[in-house]
Design an enzyme around this catalytic site. Structure first.
Site, PDB file in Angstrom:
ATOM      1  N   ASN A   9       6.939   3.900  93.113  1.00  7.75           N
ATOM      2  CA  ASN A   9       5.619   4.459  93.413  1.00  7.75           C
ATOM      3  C   ASN A   9       5.546   5.980  93.281  1.00  7.75           C
ATOM      4  O   ASN A   9       4.525   6.577  93.590  1.00  7.75           O
ATOM      5  CB  ASN A   9       5.176   4.036  94.819  1.00  7.75           C
ATOM      6  CG  ASN A   9       6.126   4.505  95.899  1.00  7.75           C
ATOM      7  OD1 ASN A   9       7.256   4.857  95.613  1.00  7.75           O
ATOM      8  ND2 ASN A   9       5.679   4.500  97.139  1.00  7.75           N
ATOM      9  N   CYS A  10       6.587   6.614  92.785  1.00 13.02           N
ATOM     10  CA  CYS A  10       6.621   8.057  92.588  1.00 13.02           C
ATOM     11  C   CYS A  10       5.827   8.426  91.326  1.00 13.02           C
ATOM     12  O   CYS A  10       5.996   7.803  90.272  1.00 13.02           O
ATOM     13  CB  CYS A  10       8.077   8.501  92.458  1.00 13.02           C
ATOM     14  SG  CYS A  10       8.308  10.171  91.863  1.00 13.02           S
ATOM     15  N   ASP A  11       4.958   9.423  91.423  1.00 15.58           N
ATOM     16  CA  ASP A  11       4.138   9.833  90.280  1.00 15.58           C
ATOM     17  C   ASP A  11       4.987  10.283  89.093  1.00 15.58           C
ATOM     18  O   ASP A  11       4.675   9.975  87.942  1.00 15.58           O
ATOM     19  CB  ASP A  11       3.167  10.948  90.675  1.00 15.58           C
ATOM     20  CG  ASP A  11       2.040  10.443  91.557  1.00 15.58           C
ATOM     21  OD1 ASP A  11       1.777   9.224  91.565  1.00 15.58           O
ATOM     22  OD2 ASP A  11       1.413  11.281  92.246  1.00 15.58           O
ATOM     23  N   MET A  13       7.989   9.302  88.396  1.00 16.66           N
ATOM     24  CA  MET A  13       8.582   8.091  87.836  1.00 16.66           C
ATOM     25  C   MET A  13       7.582   7.383  86.932  1.00 16.66           C
ATOM     26  O   MET A  13       7.938   6.908  85.858  1.00 16.66           O
ATOM     27  CB  MET A  13       9.005   7.127  88.957  1.00 16.66           C
ATOM     28  CG  MET A  13      10.221   7.550  89.723  1.00 16.66           C
ATOM     29  SD  MET A  13      11.724   7.619  88.739  1.00 16.66           S
ATOM     30  CE  MET A  13      11.755   6.018  87.993  1.00 16.66           C
ATOM     31  N   LYS A  14       6.338   7.313  87.374  1.00 16.39           N
ATOM     32  CA  LYS A  14       5.303   6.655  86.569  1.00 16.39           C
ATOM     33  C   LYS A  14       5.139   7.361  85.229  1.00 16.39           C
ATOM     34  O   LYS A  14       4.992   6.715  84.189  1.00 16.39           O
ATOM     35  CB  LYS A  14       3.989   6.616  87.334  1.00 16.39           C
ATOM     36  CG  LYS A  14       4.021   5.676  88.521  1.00 16.39           C
ATOM     37  CD  LYS A  14       2.741   5.750  89.322  1.00 16.39           C
ATOM     38  CE  LYS A  14       2.826   4.895  90.578  1.00 16.39           C
ATOM     39  NZ  LYS A  14       1.643   5.026  91.426  1.00 16.39           N
TER      40      LYS A  14
END
Length: 114
Positions: A9-11, A13-14
């Site tokens: 859910n890390c931005d 990471m996305k």
């Protein structure tokens, strides 16, 4: 195969996952909040990248650490903290099989993965 370590859910990471998908890079995602981080692997990352690169000192997890822990941080302490609290590891960690890279930027990924 390329491996990408982080939490889903890390931005950042996305963004990294979107870049890999858009560039057709086959990768395995390792969620270290669910799967943990192997101590041997973590120590190898510290040897290769340095604990200063791996520990996210901008996040709330870092700020929540006791001041004496933050001020006394060294490689050994960093390994202990990262094993106990994987969310303090800078995200993502990209493992190409030949080298590791912490963080995400399109320029770095282009250079590393082509």
């Amino acid at each position: 195969m390329v491996a990408l370590y982080g939490i889903p859910n890390c931005d950042t990471m996305k963004k990294a996952r979107a870049w890999l998908d858009a560039h057709g890079v086959d990768y395995r995602f390792h969620d270290y909040k669910r799967e943990g981080v192997d101590e041997t692997r973590l120590r190898a990352w510290v040897d290769e990248l340095g604990w200063e690169t791996l520990v996210n000192r901008r996040g709330t997890t870092w700020r929540k650490l006791p001041e004496d822990v933050r001020e006394g941080m060294d490689a050994e302490a960093a390994v202990r903290v990262m094993l106990e609290t994987p969310s303090i590891i800078r995200r993502p960690v990209l493992d190409t099989g030949e080298l590791r890279h912490a963080g995400f930027s399109e320029t770095d990924y282009e250079r590393l993965l082509g």
